[in-house]
Design an enzyme around this catalytic site. Structure first.
Site, short mmCIF file in Angstrom:
data_model
loop_
_atom_site.label_atom_id
_atom_site.label_comp_id
_atom_site.label_asym_id
_atom_site.label_seq_id
_atom_site.Cartn_x
_atom_site.Cartn_y
_atom_site.Cartn_z
N ASP A 170 0.78 -1.09 0.07
CA ASP A 170 0.05 0.27 0.12
C ASP A 170 0.98 1.26 0.07
O ASP A 170 1.81 1.28 0.88
CB ASP A 170 -0.93 -0.07 1.34
CG ASP A 170 -2.24 0.63 0.99
OD1 ASP A 170 -2.36 1.75 0.49
OD2 ASP A 170 -3.38 -0.01 1.47
N ASP B 201 -2.98 4.86 -2.46
CA ASP B 201 -3.90 5.50 -1.69
C ASP B 201 -4.37 6.62 -2.22
O ASP B 201 -3.39 7.69 -2.54
CB ASP B 201 -3.38 5.41 -0.13
CG ASP B 201 -4.80 5.92 0.84
OD1 ASP B 201 -5.63 5.17 0.81
OD2 ASP B 201 -4.54 6.74 1.44
N GLU C 159 -6.05 3.87 -6.18
CA GLU C 159 -7.58 4.38 -5.53
C GLU C 159 -7.81 5.86 -5.95
O GLU C 159 -7.32 6.79 -5.87
CB GLU C 159 -7.49 4.61 -3.91
CG GLU C 159 -8.83 4.56 -3.23
CD GLU C 159 -8.68 4.91 -1.88
OE1 GLU C 159 -9.67 4.55 -0.99
OE2 GLU C 159 -7.64 5.36 -1.30
N HIS D 123 -11.13 -2.34 3.25
CA HIS D 123 -11.17 -1.92 4.77
C HIS D 123 -11.70 -0.57 4.95
O HIS D 123 -12.08 -0.39 5.95
CB HIS D 123 -9.58 -1.86 4.86
CG HIS D 123 -8.89 -0.79 4.23
ND1 HIS D 123 -8.59 -0.63 2.87
CD2 HIS D 123 -8.63 0.36 4.52
CE1 HIS D 123 -8.25 0.33 2.65
NE2 HIS D 123 -8.12 1.09 3.37
N ASP D 124 -12.30 -0.06 3.97
CA ASP D 124 -13.17 0.96 4.20
C ASP D 124 -14.44 0.98 3.86
O ASP D 124 -15.30 1.84 3.96
CB ASP D 124 -12.76 2.14 2.92
CG ASP D 124 -11.23 2.79 3.50
OD1 ASP D 124 -11.08 2.97 4.60
OD2 ASP D 124 -10.39 3.43 2.79
#
Length: 557
Positions: free
Chosen positions: A98, A200, A254, A330-331
């Site tokens: 990440d 991210d 993302e 995870h979000d």
């Protein structure tokens, strides 16, 4: 269509804090991941996306990084990391890191220097501005985690920008020195042998010229207008030249606020930027329902709207870019609770339905830890059980400033809080689901005695075994990876039916998203010839034209 290993791969996301704790401190760690790599090999996945394991004060669970080239103490050491990487590679599993470079922690050495004085060499690594004459913030941008996106710093009588937490100052990507430092760090990890990057909020790195006021509700992403900024493609192309093109990597960005046309630039077929992006339209609320509080009181998309959205991306990127396929991360809350039915009667059936619907599409599928077990939302009753900064901030803002009752807000958290995805992985039916011998950092979902890996791995009818079969089918059938997509029965409020075509082969994917029987139309059934092979299904027998509750089946002909 150009073939590539990362198009044929299946990615598994690990949220390290919640995956497996090897030392009993209640927090998942790298050695815990290494312990469980054989489980992932059994599942059949190709790539692990590892949520951040870098050194961090943990204001936002590791997405606030204070040192990109060190490991968070709670997770272990760099030696532990190297051992995990080596073992994963032995098993044929790749590791995608990440990459969080829109912002750092305010404890990062660059920011510590930056805030010291206006002429510090690191000052322009971040975005500093004077307040307005009336003493207000430099503009009206809001943080994605509630409140203003600006924090006043007394030391130099200026504000710094933070699109997320106050402890996550945004980097100034317009400064070439920032880009060089980031690219050097990325090359360091690539030389270590990693296999890719998940980036991210990468669509936010280029801020609009002059940082103008946003138009609330129109500029998107906390009304900043930062998504897909003026230089984002220029900077990603530079990243590609200086880092990504030197290695055989999987990359996904993302991309909050991305449009179809923008996605074709980020994930273009010529490979000058990234392999694919995460877009958010299908995991957002319905565009046609008014909300007062963004995602918190958002309404679930009606099935025709959801199908239209997924289909837009399937056909819109076809032969021009590449899709990422996901329902969970995870979000996001747990997919079986959000899009399926997590009741005891239908949890397994609807978990398999969702997996079928997603994995038979064109794109690279992402499995979020526990999704392959049909893990559900936690439905915590007490605010004290939540750990997520976004959820806690939203609770206080909406109850204290917007008049939302405690009961109503707890309902929102149970439905949509990110902590639903972050409860510890459910390994077995022992205390704390086998995740830790200590006290877990976040409560374990109370259904772990029934829903756990130990109960499923050797059960041929389990959700785990179904995912295993889906993954194997993707590896064995090029049509699942590369076939063209066509939505059928678009207006149906009950079924999601689509067709895949590759050379002279076809797949028909039939999914019933209701808790009652539905009859498939003659127009669809007429396209499936007698003798068509049933590739996979979540019921053992076949009732032909009748789809039972949450039934999914795929024919090949």
């Amino acid at each position: 269509m150009k073939k590539a290993w990362w198009k044929e791969a299946v990615v598994y996301q690990i949220y390290p804090r919640s995956f497996m704790d090897s030392n009993g401190d209640g927090i998942g760690d790298l050695n815990g991941i290494t312990e469980k790599l054989d489980y992932l090999k059994e599942l059949g996945i190709d790539v692990i996306w590892l949520s951040p394991v870098y050194q961090s004060p943990n204001d936002d669970n590791g997405y606030d990084i204070s040192d990109y080239q060190a490991i968070m103490t709670e997770f272990g050491t760099m030696e532990d990391y190297d051992r995990m990487l080596a073992r994963a590679h032995e098993l044929g599993i790749k590791i995608m890191m990440d990459l969080v470079v829109n912002h750092t922690s305010d404890e990062h050495a660059w920011f510590v220097e930056s805030r010291k004085s206006v002429d510090n060499p690191y000052r322009d690594f971040y975005i500093w501005r004077k307040g307005k004459e009336d003493g207000k913030e430099p503009n009206n941008w809001g943080s994605c985690f509630s409140g203003s996106a600006w924090k006043y710093d007394e030391q130099t009588d200026m504000y710094f920008l933070h699109l997320f937490s106050k402890k996550q100052p945004d980097l100034n990507w317009d400064n070439p020195k920032v880009r060089d430092h980031v690219f050097d760090m990325m090359n360091w990890w690539c030389e270590k042998g990693i296999d890719g990057f998940r980036m991210d909020v990468i669509s936010l790195i280029s801020k609009p010229e002059g940082l103008p006021d946003g138009i609330p509700g129109e500029n998107g992403y906390a009304d900043s207008g930062c998504a897909n900024g003026p230089h984002v493609h220029e900077y990603l192309q530079e990243m590609n030249r200086k880092v990504l093109s030197k290695y055989d990597l999987i990359t996904v960005g993302e991309a909050a606020g991305v449009t179809l046309e923008e996605a074709k630039k980020y994930a273009n077929a010529d490979g000058s930027e990234l392999n694919m992006v995460f877009q958010f339209e299908h995991v957002s609320g319905s565009e046609h329902e008014k909300t007062h509080y963004g995602k918190w009181d958002g309404h679930k998309m009606p099935l025709p709207e959801w199908k239209a959205n997924l289909s837009k991306w399937q056909t819109g990127l076809s032969h021009e870019a590449w899709n990422s396929l996901y329902l969970s991360n995870h979000d996001q809350p747990r997919s079986v609770s959000r899009y399926g039915n997590d009741s005891e009667e239908y949890r397994e059936r609807s978990a398999k339905l969702l997996a079928t619907c997603l994995h038979m599409m064109q794109g690279t599928p992402y499995v979020y830890q526990g999704e392959e077990l049909g893990m559900c939302n936690a439905y915590f009753d007490n605010l004290e059980d939540y750990r997520d900064i976004e959820s806690i901030n939203a609770y206080h803002e909406l109850t204290e400033q917007c008049g939302v009752s405690h009961e109503e807000m707890m309902g929102y958290l149970k439905r949509i809080s990110r902590d639903n995805a972050r409860t510890p992985m459910q390994w077995d039916d022992s205390k704390n689901a086998g995740f830790t011998t200590g006290t877990p950092w976040l409560k374990v979902n109370s259904n772990y005695p029934e829903v756990n890996a130990k109960a499923q791995v050797n059960d041929p009818d389990s959700v785990f075994s179904y995912y295993k079969k889906l993954i194997r089918l993707r590896h064995e059938n090029e049509i699942i990876v590369y076939g063209d997509y066509e939505l059928l029965e678009a207006e149906s409020e009950e079924t999601f039916i689509y067709k895949r075509t590759y050379e002279n082969e076809h797949l028909m994917v039939l999914c019933n998203f209701t808790d009652h029987e539905v009859s498939v139309t003659d127009a669809v059934m007429g396209q499936i010839p007698d003798g068509a092979e049933k590739l996979i299904a979540n019921y053992a027998d076949d009732m032909g034209q009748t789809l039972r509750p949450y039934e999914a089946k795929v024919y090949r002909y």
